[in-house]
Design an enzyme around this catalytic site. Structure first.
Site, PDB file in Angstrom:
ATOM      1  N   LYS A   9       0.775  -1.174   0.100  1.00 31.14           N
ATOM      2  CA  LYS A   9       0.183   0.047  -0.106  1.00 31.14           C
ATOM      3  C   LYS A   9       1.047   1.369  -0.048  1.00 31.14           C
ATOM      4  O   LYS A   9       2.016   1.180   0.250  1.00 31.14           O
ATOM      5  CB  LYS A   9      -1.112  -0.242   0.956  1.00 31.14           C
ATOM      6  CG  LYS A   9      -2.021  -1.112   0.972  1.00 31.14           C
ATOM      7  CD  LYS A   9      -2.913  -1.075   2.055  1.00 31.14           C
ATOM      8  CE  LYS A   9      -3.923  -2.325   2.042  1.00 31.14           C
ATOM      9  NZ  LYS A   9      -5.007  -2.408   3.079  1.00 31.14           N
ATOM     10  N   PHE A  57     -16.528   2.016   4.922  1.00 36.60           N
ATOM     11  CA  PHE A  57     -15.190   2.224   4.654  1.00 36.60           C
ATOM     12  C   PHE A  57     -14.737   2.135   3.067  1.00 36.60           C
ATOM     13  O   PHE A  57     -13.594   2.399   2.748  1.00 36.60           O
ATOM     14  CB  PHE A  57     -14.434   1.291   5.329  1.00 36.60           C
ATOM     15  CG  PHE A  57     -14.678  -0.265   4.847  1.00 36.60           C
ATOM     16  CD1 PHE A  57     -13.894  -0.871   3.777  1.00 36.60           C
ATOM     17  CD2 PHE A  57     -15.380  -1.267   5.715  1.00 36.60           C
ATOM     18  CE1 PHE A  57     -13.943  -2.083   3.584  1.00 36.60           C
ATOM     19  CE2 PHE A  57     -15.765  -2.404   5.245  1.00 36.60           C
ATOM     20  CZ  PHE A  57     -14.946  -2.860   4.127  1.00 36.60           C
ATOM     21  N   ARG A  85      -0.989 -15.073   3.543  1.00 34.75           N
ATOM     22  CA  ARG A  85      -1.757 -14.848   4.620  1.00 34.75           C
ATOM     23  C   ARG A  85      -1.282 -15.000   6.029  1.00 34.75           C
ATOM     24  O   ARG A  85      -1.311 -14.171   6.960  1.00 34.75           O
ATOM     25  CB  ARG A  85      -3.072 -15.608   4.560  1.00 34.75           C
ATOM     26  CG  ARG A  85      -3.869 -15.416   2.950  1.00 34.75           C
ATOM     27  CD  ARG A  85      -4.330 -14.167   2.950  1.00 34.75           C
ATOM     28  NE  ARG A  85      -5.355 -13.357   3.927  1.00 34.75           N
ATOM     29  CZ  ARG A  85      -5.896 -12.304   3.815  1.00 34.75           C
ATOM     30  NH1 ARG A  85      -5.367 -11.418   2.872  1.00 34.75           N
ATOM     31  NH2 ARG A  85      -6.713 -11.697   4.646  1.00 34.75           N
ATOM     32  N   THR A  91      -5.824  -8.697   9.514  1.00 42.53           N
ATOM     33  CA  THR A  91      -6.159  -7.486   8.725  1.00 42.53           C
ATOM     34  C   THR A  91      -5.979  -6.261   9.894  1.00 42.53           C
ATOM     35  O   THR A  91      -5.393  -5.191   9.382  1.00 42.53           O
ATOM     36  CB  THR A  91      -7.733  -7.394   8.196  1.00 42.53           C
ATOM     37  OG1 THR A  91      -7.576  -8.402   7.294  1.00 42.53           O
ATOM     38  CG2 THR A  91      -7.886  -6.173   7.559  1.00 42.53           C
ATOM     39  N   ARG A 102       1.897  -7.003   9.365  1.00 34.93           N
ATOM     40  CA  ARG A 102       1.109  -6.149   9.817  1.00 34.93           C
ATOM     41  C   ARG A 102       1.280  -6.045  11.200  1.00 34.93           C
ATOM     42  O   ARG A 102       1.023  -4.952  11.730  1.00 34.93           O
ATOM     43  CB  ARG A 102      -0.294  -6.608   9.575  1.00 34.93           C
ATOM     44  CG  ARG A 102      -0.889  -6.700   8.186  1.00 34.93           C
ATOM     45  CD  ARG A 102      -2.128  -7.141   7.940  1.00 34.93           C
ATOM     46  NE  ARG A 102      -2.417  -6.948   6.488  1.00 34.93           N
ATOM     47  CZ  ARG A 102      -3.461  -7.534   5.916  1.00 34.93           C
ATOM     48  NH1 ARG A 102      -4.065  -8.549   6.327  1.00 34.93           N
ATOM     49  NH2 ARG A 102      -3.841  -7.162   4.730  1.00 34.93           N
ATOM     50  N   ASN A 112      -2.401  -0.875   6.720  1.00 35.08           N
ATOM     51  CA  ASN A 112      -1.802  -2.026   7.214  1.00 35.08           C
ATOM     52  C   ASN A 112      -0.882  -2.729   6.450  1.00 35.08           C
ATOM     53  O   ASN A 112      -0.838  -3.940   6.370  1.00 35.08           O
ATOM     54  CB  ASN A 112      -2.863  -3.217   7.668  1.00 35.08           C
ATOM     55  CG  ASN A 112      -4.022  -3.584   6.337  1.00 35.08           C
ATOM     56  OD1 ASN A 112      -3.541  -3.111   5.182  1.00 35.08           O
ATOM     57  ND2 ASN A 112      -4.840  -4.506   6.523  1.00 35.08           N
ATOM     58  N   HIS A 115      -2.044  -5.703   0.863  1.00 40.32           N
ATOM     59  CA  HIS A 115      -3.207  -6.257   0.631  1.00 40.32           C
ATOM     60  C   HIS A 115      -2.791  -7.624   0.038  1.00 40.32           C
ATOM     61  O   HIS A 115      -1.832  -7.770  -0.856  1.00 40.32           O
ATOM     62  CB  HIS A 115      -4.025  -5.501  -0.640  1.00 40.32           C
ATOM     63  CG  HIS A 115      -5.090  -6.451  -1.077  1.00 40.32           C
ATOM     64  ND1 HIS A 115      -6.450  -6.477  -0.553  1.00 40.32           N
ATOM     65  CD2 HIS A 115      -4.956  -7.307  -2.197  1.00 40.32           C
ATOM     66  CE1 HIS A 115      -6.926  -7.281  -1.429  1.00 40.32           C
ATOM     67  NE2 HIS A 115      -6.403  -7.836  -2.420  1.00 40.32           N
TER      68      HIS A 115
END
Length: 147
Positions: A9, A57, A85, A91, A102, A112, A115
Site C-alpha cells: 500500500k 469504509f 496470509r 487485517t 502487519r 496495514n 493487501h
C-alpha cells in the site's frame, strides 16, 4: 504451483518498507513471478474492492489506495495464498501476531501495509486487474535447478 496477488500500500512505499516486506515473502520460499510499481487507478481500485461497495469504509479505502504509488506483485509457491496470509497476519494490526508484517509495521486497518488475496479464486481475479499474462515470468530458482 499456486500463485497469489499481493500489493504494498502507499504508506509502505512512503515508509521505505518495500525491501523489508518483499524479503519476508522470499524467506518463506515464495518466488516473485511479476512485480511493478504503479499508481492504482480508481477503476482498478473499484474492481479490486467491488465486494465492499456500499460499506462505510469503501470510499475512504479507495481514496487511500489511489493516493500514491503501490508495488503490485504475483508470488508463486506451494500453498502460496495460505503462506502469504500467514506471513502478513490479521487485517487489523492490533490483532496481528508480532512477527507478522502487519503486526510489526501496520498502523490501522486501512494502513496495514499490504493487501493479499484471500483465496486462489480471488487471486486469479485480482492478478488480472493489474497484470497481463505476458508480464508473468516463468523461471526456476537456483534451489529448483536439477544438477
Amino acid at each position: 504451483m499456486e500463485r497469489t496477488f499481493v500489493y504494498l500500500k502507499p504508506n509502505t512505499i512512503q515508509r521505505q518498507l518495500i525491501g523489508e516486506v518483499i524479503s519476508r515473502f522470499e524467506r518463506k520460499g515464495l518466488k516473485i513471478v511479476a512485480l511493478k510499481m504503479l499508481k492504482m487507478t480508481m477503476e482498478q481500485a473499484e474492481k479490486l474492492y467491488e465486494e465492499h461497495k456500499g460499506k462505510d469504509f469503501y470510499k475512504p479505502l479507495l481514496k487511500f489506495v489511489t493516493s500514491g504509488p503501490i508495488v503490485a506483485m504475483i508470488l508463486e509457491g506451494p500453498r502460496a495464498v495460505e503462506v502469504v496470509r500467514h506471513v502478513i497476519g490479521k487485517t487489523d494490526p492490533l490483532e496481528a501476531n508480532s512477527g507478522t508484517i502487519r503486526g510489526e509495521f501496520g498502523v490501522t486497518i486501512r494502513k496495514n501495509i499490504v493487501h493479499a488475496s484471500d483465496s486462489p479464486e480471488h487471486a486469479k481475479h485480482e492478478m488480472s486487474i493489474f497484470f497481463d499474462t505476458s508480464e508473468i515470468v516463468d523461471y526456476k530458482l537456483l534451489l529448483e535447478e536439477q544438477f
